[in-house]
Design an enzyme around this catalytic site. Structure first.
Site, mmCIF file in Angstrom:
data_model
loop_
_atom_site.group_PDB
_atom_site.id
_atom_site.type_symbol
_atom_site.label_atom_id
_atom_site.label_comp_id
_atom_site.label_asym_id
_atom_site.label_seq_id
_atom_site.Cartn_x
_atom_site.Cartn_y
_atom_site.Cartn_z
ATOM 1 N N GLY A 1 -7.980 14.208 -9.214
ATOM 2 C CA GLY A 1 -9.127 13.319 -9.421
ATOM 3 C C GLY A 1 -8.882 11.895 -8.954
ATOM 4 N N HIS B 1 -1.782 3.925 -8.384
ATOM 5 C CA HIS B 1 -2.043 3.132 -9.590
ATOM 6 C C HIS B 1 -1.776 3.980 -10.817
ATOM 7 C CE1 HIS B 1 -5.768 5.055 -8.248
ATOM 8 N NE2 HIS B 1 -6.129 5.168 -9.526
ATOM 9 N N HIS C 1 0.830 -1.202 0.000
ATOM 10 C CA HIS C 1 0.000 0.000 0.000
ATOM 11 C C HIS C 1 0.866 1.253 0.000
ATOM 12 C CE1 HIS C 1 -3.625 2.389 0.604
ATOM 13 N NE2 HIS C 1 -2.845 3.159 1.362
#
Ligand code: 5GP
Ligand code: ZN
Length: 118
Positions: free
Chosen positions: A88, A95, A44
């Protein structure tokens, strides 16, 4: 655990393209191009701003392998990272969006859109 951590752990299904010990590539559930792949580190990391240079150095060849796997190295592609609120970013786990399979437009950077909401 965040949604992409769950996908990385196999606790949530995904349509995988490529994976190794550290990274995963899978199809976006809501594609905005004929080919729309998400590429994540298994660990993470919240966003691009906080990724270590060491992890990025390993992620780059993985991303290149994904492009090759889908033959996008031949036709071209776009790599997008949305970072934070104004970028956004919806999923708070780093990712890359790998987009291809068509001539992509550049509408978000078109002249009349620039700085619109700033
Ligand atoms: P962001 O806006 O954070 O840059 O992009 C998040 C992306 O994740 C979106 O394109 C969205 O369609 C995709 N996404 C959200 N939830 C899931 C999911 O559960 N599975 C897959 N494959 N993609 C997801
Ligand atoms: Zn996560």
């Amino acid at each position: 655990m965040c949604i992409f951590c769950k996908i990385a752990a196999g606790e949530m299904p995904s349509n995988k393209v490529l994976e190794d010990d550290e990274f995963m590539a899978f199809h976006d559930i809501n594609p905005i191009a004929p080919i729309h792949i998400l590429i994540i580190p298994r660990m993470h990391v919240e966003n691009f701003q906080s990724v270590s240079p060491e992890l990025m150095a390993k992620m780059v060849p993985f991303i290149q392998s994904v492009a090759k796997e889908l033959c996008l190295d031949q036709t071209g592609y776009r790599l997008v990272v949305n970072n934070g609120r104004d970028g956004g970013q919806e999923v708070p786990h780093l990712h890359f969006h790998l987009l291809g399979g068509a001539r992509l437009k550049w509408t978000h950077l078109a002249k009349d859109e620039t700085h619109k909401s700033l």
